[in-house]
Design an enzyme around this catalytic site. Sequence first.
Site, mmCIF file in Angstrom:
data_model
loop_
_atom_site.group_PDB
_atom_site.id
_atom_site.type_symbol
_atom_site.label_atom_id
_atom_site.label_comp_id
_atom_site.label_asym_id
_atom_site.label_seq_id
_atom_site.Cartn_x
_atom_site.Cartn_y
_atom_site.Cartn_z
ATOM 1 N N GLU A 1 -5.207 -4.141 -3.805
ATOM 2 C CA GLU A 1 -5.144 -2.734 -4.216
ATOM 3 C C GLU A 1 -5.854 -2.547 -5.553
ATOM 4 O O GLU A 1 -6.599 -1.578 -5.749
ATOM 5 C CB GLU A 1 -3.691 -2.267 -4.318
ATOM 6 C CG GLU A 1 -2.976 -2.104 -2.993
ATOM 7 C CD GLU A 1 -3.463 -0.908 -2.198
ATOM 8 O OE1 GLU A 1 -4.120 -0.014 -2.787
ATOM 9 O OE2 GLU A 1 -3.190 -0.848 -0.989
ATOM 10 N N CYS B 1 0.832 -1.203 0.000
ATOM 11 C CA CYS B 1 0.000 0.000 0.000
ATOM 12 C C CYS B 1 0.866 1.253 0.000
ATOM 13 O O CYS B 1 0.669 2.164 -0.806
ATOM 14 C CB CYS B 1 -0.929 -0.008 1.212
ATOM 15 S SG CYS B 1 -1.953 1.472 1.354
ATOM 16 N N TYR C 1 0.851 12.062 -1.989
ATOM 17 C CA TYR C 1 1.554 10.794 -2.146
ATOM 18 C C TYR C 1 2.842 10.925 -2.958
ATOM 19 O O TYR C 1 3.688 10.022 -2.908
ATOM 20 C CB TYR C 1 0.614 9.759 -2.760
ATOM 21 C CG TYR C 1 -0.542 9.460 -1.838
ATOM 22 C CD1 TYR C 1 -0.316 8.906 -0.580
ATOM 23 C CD2 TYR C 1 -1.849 9.781 -2.180
ATOM 24 C CE1 TYR C 1 -1.362 8.661 0.298
ATOM 25 C CE2 TYR C 1 -2.904 9.538 -1.313
ATOM 26 C CZ TYR C 1 -2.652 8.977 -0.080
ATOM 27 O OH TYR C 1 -3.684 8.745 0.796
ATOM 28 N N TYR D 1 1.326 3.694 -3.382
ATOM 29 C CA TYR D 1 0.827 5.065 -3.378
ATOM 30 C C TYR D 1 1.953 6.076 -3.594
ATOM 31 O O TYR D 1 1.757 7.085 -4.284
ATOM 32 C CB TYR D 1 0.050 5.338 -2.091
ATOM 33 C CG TYR D 1 -1.405 4.952 -2.199
ATOM 34 C CD1 TYR D 1 -2.415 5.897 -2.064
ATOM 35 C CD2 TYR D 1 -1.790 3.637 -2.473
ATOM 36 C CE1 TYR D 1 -3.758 5.544 -2.187
ATOM 37 C CE2 TYR D 1 -3.111 3.272 -2.602
ATOM 38 C CZ TYR D 1 -4.095 4.229 -2.458
ATOM 39 O OH TYR D 1 -5.418 3.876 -2.598
#
Length: 208
Positions: free
Chosen positions: A195, A130, A158, A134
Amino acid sequence: MARAQALWEACQDLVQICEAHPFVRGIASGILPRERFAFYIGQDAFFLEAFARAYALALAKAPDRDTMAAFRKLLGRVFEELAMHQGYAARWGVDLTPAPAPATRTYTDFLLRVAALEPVGHIVAAMTPCMRLYAHLGQTLRPHTHPESLYREWVETYASDDFEALARQLEELLDRLPGEEEAQHILYRTAMELEVRFFDAAWDNENA
């Protein structure tokens, strides 16, 4: 090759799917319907609460003070991310306490199950995708994000050096903490697959 880098390289097929995903591309162009993004923000708030709990469980299993301190910093950053979501909620009337979509529930159940039952080296294998994904998406999208995109704040968050540093910190833990190689590979790839499903759910949301 370091463990974290090897696991990331092994998932490039899924990374490319995320890069080309219409939801992700719509963020950069600014043409993503606001309703889809609002749905995503609500689901992400639910996800981040589970992510914070997984960090807390990892902290409890940390083998030393340095590792505890690292997880404490990463846990604090989740609450900063939630604050960004609260800004969207205030501006756009987003519900930050929605019923979780099936893809969201599957992902959070996976994370919390791993955090509760697996050793800390396996927990970081499930959580690192994750953060790295990102950071990668933010950095990849930044040069292509329309200046007037409603979602530029998301990209800049991000793409920031601060978020990259957090992703690297988690990768350093993945490299350092012991774990069974095959189990870590499975957990890392499973998280990456989830994801993709998370973006799919936001794009396909029937209420958008």
